[in-house]
Design an enzyme around this catalytic site. Structure first.
Site: not given
Ligand code: UD1
Ligand code: MG
Length: 443
Positions: A16, A142
């Site tokens: 995004r 979440g």
């Molecule tokens: C996540 C949380 C949510 C919380 C929110 C806060 C989970 C499942 N959900 O959602 O509860 O309210 O953040 O901002 O944890 N990332 C990786 N590898 C992956 C997926 C994500 O490194 O496979 C990292 C991303 O770079 C990021 C973080 O994890 O820094 C969160 O991932 P993102 O996809 O932004 O999760 P949200 O949907 O925002």
């Protein structure tokens, strides 16, 4: 080995942001978001750091190593969710820490004291501690399902029931685990959910099922806001600038219009400095006591000595090193130049690759011609020298102590100390020329 491991997740795609720069390298107050988060983690006592980056992201890995010396860097090959991302750092986690704290690299305003509180919650007996916040608009986050003070579960937005969707206490993403329990818990997280991802947040229900204590701590929404797009990036910048301005004022700096002054994360600014409106501090600026920065200045990589006066409308570029009481006036650019005590460059000048002696006076419109089209050359101006207005000093060239350069000179040879140099066409007058011209036109 340290007592606590911080696992920083930085593998997100950040689509995004619509950027060719990975999201976590976008900057807040001049520093990549990842580096802000790592700085907060590095500030913790007795802690090791692991960073999880996406595949082929040498740039993110380099930033991690530079910002946190000694950090272990892991690659998450497929982006299968936050629990999967944490497990990419299994080799570090398995070393047996007392606490493991998971942080997101896209949450740049996290304060060190909040991380310390998360570590304490686990030390005090929690199996899992979650950092929550009251979201003005919880959409996308979440939700923390809390009953009678106990955290029962975290429900992701896409999986939440209507009843759960009205909950405004949300997951910030920071979760702390008992180091002994984390791997067995993560090993049982599945991906049967709306996104088909391995959610770290499922750890809460699993831990409760094991009879572990699960607690929610609460942080200020402004501290834990995540950055997923450019508008959130701008908001995080705004909040960080507010912090930096407040810190400057607390330490004895007068900001005439704080909202219009833009700091870099590393700006160092002494007591009794006054900053007028619309000033931008780039990286690496040091301002010493009592200096005055007048309106509309742009400063980077420079030192401004005690009691110096800069601007309005001045540009100081990297290597500008101004000693005590120096005066730099309007529409002046200084680059890679040492300017000694009390020297003045008051109007419309460019001084680059130069040394200017104490109390020298550089007249309006003086240019150091430092570049010949292929190489840069140095100009040396002695102490107490006087450079007349609109002079060009063609480098390499040296003006001796106390020398005087006549206005409009183009100086191509060294000028000895105390000498006068005039290098311009001599003035001639032609008496009666105007009248003769007029007569010619009229006839
Ligand atoms: C996540 C949380 C949510 C919380 C929110 C806060 C989970 C499942 N959900 O959602 O509860 O309210 O953040 O901002 O944890 N990332 C990786 N590898 C992956 C997926 C994500 O490194 O496979 C990292 C991303 O770079 C990021 C973080 O994890 O820094 C969160 O991932 P993102 O996809 O932004 O999760 P949200 O949907 O925002
Ligand atoms: Mg996010």
């Amino acid at each position: 080995m340290a007592d606590t491991l911080f696992v920083v997740l930085a593998a997100g795609e950040g689509t995004r942001m619509r950027s060719s720069t990975p999201k976590v390298l976008h900057r807040i107050a001049g520093l990549p978001m990842l580096a802000h988060v790592l700085a907060a983690a590095c500030g913790q006592a007795d802690a090791d750091i692991a960073v999880v980056v996406g595949p082929d992201r040498d740039d993110v890995a380099d930033c991690a190593r530079k910002s946190a010396a000694g950090a272990s860097v892991f690659v998450q090959a497929d982006r299968l969710g936050t629990a999967h991302a944490v497990l990419s750092a299994r080799d570090s986690i398995a070393q047996g820490y007392a606490q493991v704290v998971v942080l997101f690299a896209d949450t740049p305003l996290m304060k060190p004291e909040t991380l310390a509180a998360m570590v304490r919650a686990v030390r005090d007996g929690a199996g899992v501690a979650v950092l929550g916040f009251e979201a003005p608009d919880p959409t996308g986050y979440g939700r923390l399902v809390v009953e009678e003070g106990a955290l029962l579960a975290i429900r992701e937005d896409k999986d939440a029931s209507e009843a759960e969707k009205v909950i405004t206490l949300c997951n910030s993403g920071v979760m702390a685990f008992s180091g002994k329990k984390i791997l067995p818990i993560l090993g049982r997280i599945g991906n049967a959910n709306a996104k088909g991802e391995y959610y770290l947040t499922d750890a809460v229900e699993i831990a409760r099922g094991d009879g572990l204590a699960t607690v929610a701590l609460e942080a200020d929404a402004e501290e834990v806001g995540g950055v997923n797009d450019r508008a959130q990036l701008a908001h995080a910048e705004f909040l960080m600038q507010q912090r930096l301005r407040a810190a400057a004022m607390t330490s004895g700096v007068t900001l005439r219009d704080p909202a219009s002054v833009h700091f870099n994360h590393d700006t160092r600014i002494g007591r009794d400095v006054t900053v007028e409106p619309n000033v931008v501090f780039g990286p690496g600026v040091v301002v010493e006591e009592g200096a005055e920065i007048r309106a509309f200045c742009h400063l980077e990589g420079c030192r401004i000595g005690a009691g110096a006066q800069i601007g309005p409308f001045a540009r100081l570029r990297p290597g500008a090193d101004l000693s005590t009481g120096v005066k730099i006036g309007n529409f002046v650019e200084i680059k890679n130049a040492k300017i000694a005590d009390g020297a003045k460059v008051n109007h419309l000048s460019y001084v680059g690759d130069a040394t200017v002696g104490a109390a020298a006076n550089i007249g309006a419109g003086t240019i150091t011609c430092n570049y010949d089209g292929s190489a840069k050359h140095h100009t040396n101006i002695g102490a107490g020298a006087f450079i007349g207005s609109n002079s060009a000093l063609v480098a390499p060239v040296s003006i001796g102590d106390g020398a005087y350069v006549g206005s409009g000179s183009v100086i191509t040879k060294d000028v000895p100390g105390e000498a006068l140099a005039v290098a311009r066409a001599r003035q001639t007058e032609i008496p009666g020329w105007v009248a003769r011209q007029r007569a010619k036109h009229e006839s």
